[in-house]
Write a protein that holds these residues in place. Structure first.
Motif, PDB file in Angstrom:
ATOM      1  N   UNK A 189     -43.288 -88.544 -80.440  1.00 47.01           N
ATOM      2  CA  UNK A 189     -42.529 -89.505 -80.212  1.00 47.01           C
ATOM      3  C   UNK A 189     -41.204 -89.342 -79.051  1.00 47.01           C
ATOM      4  N   UNK A 190     -41.004 -87.584 -78.876  1.00 44.25           N
ATOM      5  CA  UNK A 190     -39.678 -87.496 -78.056  1.00 44.25           C
ATOM      6  C   UNK A 190     -40.645 -88.389 -76.788  1.00 44.25           C
ATOM      7  N   UNK A 191     -41.634 -87.663 -76.495  1.00 45.50           N
ATOM      8  CA  UNK A 191     -42.001 -88.573 -75.200  1.00 45.50           C
ATOM      9  C   UNK A 191     -42.921 -90.187 -75.361  1.00 45.50           C
ATOM     10  N   UNK A 221     -46.833 -91.528 -71.908  1.00 44.23           N
ATOM     11  CA  UNK A 221     -46.704 -90.900 -71.040  1.00 44.23           C
ATOM     12  C   UNK A 221     -47.466 -88.835 -70.321  1.00 44.23           C
ATOM     13  N   UNK A 222     -47.709 -88.862 -72.132  1.00 44.73           N
ATOM     14  CA  UNK A 222     -48.430 -87.805 -72.476  1.00 44.73           C
ATOM     15  C   UNK A 222     -49.442 -87.475 -72.864  1.00 44.73           C
ATOM     16  N   UNK A 227     -50.378 -82.574 -75.983  1.00 46.70           N
ATOM     17  CA  UNK A 227     -49.114 -82.367 -76.969  1.00 46.70           C
ATOM     18  C   UNK A 227     -50.370 -81.548 -78.270  1.00 46.70           C
ATOM     19  N   UNK A 228     -51.933 -81.872 -78.190  1.00 45.53           N
ATOM     20  CA  UNK A 228     -52.739 -80.613 -78.537  1.00 45.53           C
ATOM     21  C   UNK A 228     -51.808 -79.231 -78.220  1.00 45.53           C
ATOM     22  N   UNK A 308     -34.404 -89.293 -71.986  1.00 45.10           N
ATOM     23  CA  UNK A 308     -34.221 -87.596 -72.009  1.00 45.10           C
ATOM     24  C   UNK A 308     -35.102 -86.469 -71.872  1.00 45.10           C
ATOM     25  N   UNK A 309     -36.153 -86.723 -71.263  1.00 44.27           N
ATOM     26  CA  UNK A 309     -37.199 -86.433 -71.790  1.00 44.27           C
ATOM     27  C   UNK A 309     -37.479 -86.636 -69.662  1.00 44.27           C
ATOM     28  N   UNK A 310     -36.791 -86.046 -68.784  1.00 41.58           N
ATOM     29  CA  UNK A 310     -36.789 -86.140 -66.901  1.00 41.58           C
ATOM     30  C   UNK A 310     -37.976 -86.140 -67.054  1.00 41.58           C
ATOM     31  N   UNK A 311     -38.341 -84.365 -66.425  1.00 44.89           N
ATOM     32  CA  UNK A 311     -39.075 -83.887 -65.832  1.00 44.89           C
ATOM     33  C   UNK A 311     -40.692 -84.407 -65.927  1.00 44.89           C
ATOM     34  N   UNK A 312     -40.750 -85.252 -67.445  1.00 46.15           N
ATOM     35  CA  UNK A 312     -42.018 -85.664 -67.498  1.00 46.15           C
ATOM     36  C   UNK A 312     -41.744 -86.728 -67.450  1.00 46.15           C
ATOM     37  N   UNK A 313     -41.161 -87.699 -67.621  1.00 42.00           N
ATOM     38  CA  UNK A 313     -40.634 -89.201 -67.543  1.00 42.00           C
ATOM     39  C   UNK A 313     -40.539 -89.555 -66.121  1.00 42.00           C
TER      40      UNK A 313
END
Length: 338
Positions: A189-191, A221-222, A227-228, A308-313
């Motif tokens: 959900x966060x991603x 995006x992840x 996630x595992x 919020x999750x800029x490093x991944x998004x």
């Protein structure tokens, strides 16, 4: 072209441990070819892991930098004590100083995101001699206050922090520790993963929305493998440690009052701050007027359309932001290494 990123247990980096008394930290150590131009220490937030910086580590390594990324206290392979006193920013800053001294004889560049983004400013306050440049993702500088305030008082001033009341209570921990599938739902959900009717895992006026967690689909995006990894690492200790970061308001308040008596509110080294346009908990307006705190200048930006999750998004944009800042701080030192 896809950006290079670490994978779980990546053999290209060293997986190390360091102890401070009964507390043990796990961290990733990435070394460049040849002598490092400088060292960068990256600090993650809630409920992330050192793995949250997987896109940044290879990039910074390619610039000739040594990169250190710990699982923060309470997370992953790092110790997760129950005592709140262990989670004060002052206490954990001493841990970070120990990690820095173990790998660098020169001042480093320090960066953080979310809680890590708040924490970097306090690490600097306690150990300014160890840091030559500092950057935060999503969290502006908040000077230590000479007046102690409760979390409830802060929420009255900043309603976008209402979720922290649940996080500091036993409720959030009880929700998250019920099953690994709750962790999977939270992280998906966060991603960007959502329930069939478009709902996410949290709300800023509530906290974790329990009924949504096990109905959230795969992040767009992840990967499922990533996630595992989060599920495995968060299942080591449960969520007592991560939520303890929200339970130290009183203890940190005491330390801030003492710090405010002995410390100027100014940041005297080069600094950078990047915010995310769609971050509801930490909206860009919180960075308004920040420049007054920075004697050596503040590089400030907002990434439009991002959450919020800029490093991944937005890893390419974040890498450029960090890279440009690092180059501005190191100057000829970096050019010589390259």
């Amino acid at each position: 072209m896809a950006l290079d990123a670490l994978v779980p247990n990546d053999p290209r980096v060293e997986h190390k441990f360091i102890s401070f008394g009964d507390i043990k930290y796990y961290y990733v150590l990435a070394k460049p070819q040849g002598k490092p131009a400088a060292t960068v220490l990256l600090l993650h937030g809630w409920p992330d892991l050192s793995y949250g910086w997987r896109y940044q580590v290879p990039y910074l390594q390619s610039l000739g930098l040594q990169v250190i990324v710990p699982d923060m206290l309470g997370y992953g392979q790092t110790s997760a004590p129950t005592a709140l006193e262990e989670y004060t920013l002052k206490n954990m800053a001493a841990h970070m100083a120990g990690i820095i001294k173990a790998h660098s004889d020169e001042p480093i560049i320090l960066g953080g995101h979310d809680w890590g983004g708040f924490f970097v400013w306090r690490v600097y306050a306690y150990y300014p001699e160890l840091i030559r440049g500092i950057f935060s993702i999503c969290v502006p500088y908040m000077p230590p206050s000479p007046i102690k305030m409760s979390l409830e008082e802060i929420v009255k001033k900043l309603p976008n922090f209402t979720y922290q009341l649940q996080f500091a209570s036993p409720v959030g921990e009880a929700i998250m520790n019920k099953s690994p599938e709750r962790i999977r739902g939270l992280m998906n959900g966060f991603f960007g993963g959502r329930t069939p009717d478009g709902k996410g895992p949290t709300a800023i006026n509530i906290g974790i929305v329990e009924e949504n967690l096990e109905n959230i689909g795969q992040s767009p995006i992840v990967s499922a493998a990533d996630i595992d990894h989060y599920v495995k690492e968060h299942s080591r200790h449960g969520f007592n440690g991560p939520f303890n970061w929200y339970r130290t308001r009183d203890l940190n308040g005491d330390d801030d009052v003492a710090l405010a008596k002995d410390t100027e509110f100014k940041i005297k080294i080069p600094a950078a701050l990047v915010m995310a346009e769609k971050d509801k908990a930490l909206p860009p307006r919180l960075a308004d007027g920040q420049e007054k705190y920075f004697e050596a200048g503040l590089k400030k930006d907002v990434i439009m359309g991002a959450d919020h999750w800029l490093m991944v998004e937005r890893p390419d944009e974040i890498n450029k932001f960090i890279g440009d800042f690092v180059k501005s701080v190191l100057g000829d030192d970096l050019k010589a290494a390259l």
